[in-house]
Design an enzyme around this catalytic site. Sequence first.
Site, PDB file in Angstrom:
ATOM      1  N   VAL A   1       0.838  -1.195   0.000  1.00 43.92           N
ATOM      2  CA  VAL A   1       0.000   0.000   0.000  1.00 43.92           C
ATOM      3  C   VAL A   1       0.878   1.252   0.000  1.00 43.92           C
ATOM      4  O   VAL A   1       0.611   2.219  -0.721  1.00 43.92           O
ATOM      5  CB  VAL A   1      -0.980   0.003   1.207  1.00 43.92           C
ATOM      6  N   CYS A   2       1.950   1.244   0.794  1.00 43.51           N
ATOM      7  CA  CYS A   2       2.852   2.404   0.859  1.00 43.51           C
ATOM      8  C   CYS A   2       3.558   2.621  -0.477  1.00 43.51           C
ATOM      9  O   CYS A   2       3.707   3.765  -0.933  1.00 43.51           O
ATOM     10  CB  CYS A   2       3.869   2.218   1.976  1.00 43.51           C
ATOM     11  N   ASP A   3       3.980   1.534  -1.105  1.00 45.83           N
ATOM     12  CA  ASP A   3       4.600   1.597  -2.421  1.00 45.83           C
ATOM     13  C   ASP A   3       3.643   2.246  -3.425  1.00 45.83           C
ATOM     14  O   ASP A   3       4.010   3.179  -4.142  1.00 45.83           O
ATOM     15  CB  ASP A   3       4.970   0.169  -2.848  1.00 45.83           C
TER      16      ASP A   3
END
Length: 164
Positions: free
Chosen positions: A59-61
């Site tokens: 999700v952060c990527d």
Amino acid sequence: MAQITFKQEPVTLYGSQVKKGEFAPEFTVLDNDLNEVNLETYDGQKKLISVVPSIDTGVCDQQTRKFNEEAAEEDGVVLTISADLPFAQKRWCASNGLDNVITLSDHRDLSFGKTYGVVMEELRLLARSVFVLDKNNKVIYTEVVPEGTDFPDFDAALEAYRSI
């Protein structure tokens, strides 16, 4: 202290919540070469500050890529801040072929997280959030995502960023 969830478990946010209409408080973080960076470093530029728990997760990527791709044509800067070590951030950028992404580490003393109210106390990570600041560092938009594994509202944040 505010509370959100991370993987459906309650976590406490430490620090003062930054609000729309306020002037953004100063902070000190590290760039990928261990140089100190602060809000003043980007004076005179509008800023989209994308905060992620850990750059090395799916999700952060995706959040980091989306904001950098969508805001690339804008006259401003996109900063991704996490509590990851600067070395991990640098490795992530290199392995993903992203040369223009600005990743900043709040690992040393959580200066950004405490000042903006997004430290997940139980995890010592930053809560997924977005802050949009105008050229004078006035806060135009804020979002602290209620569930840390969900995406932020990309459209609302980008609309706020583009409207400046």
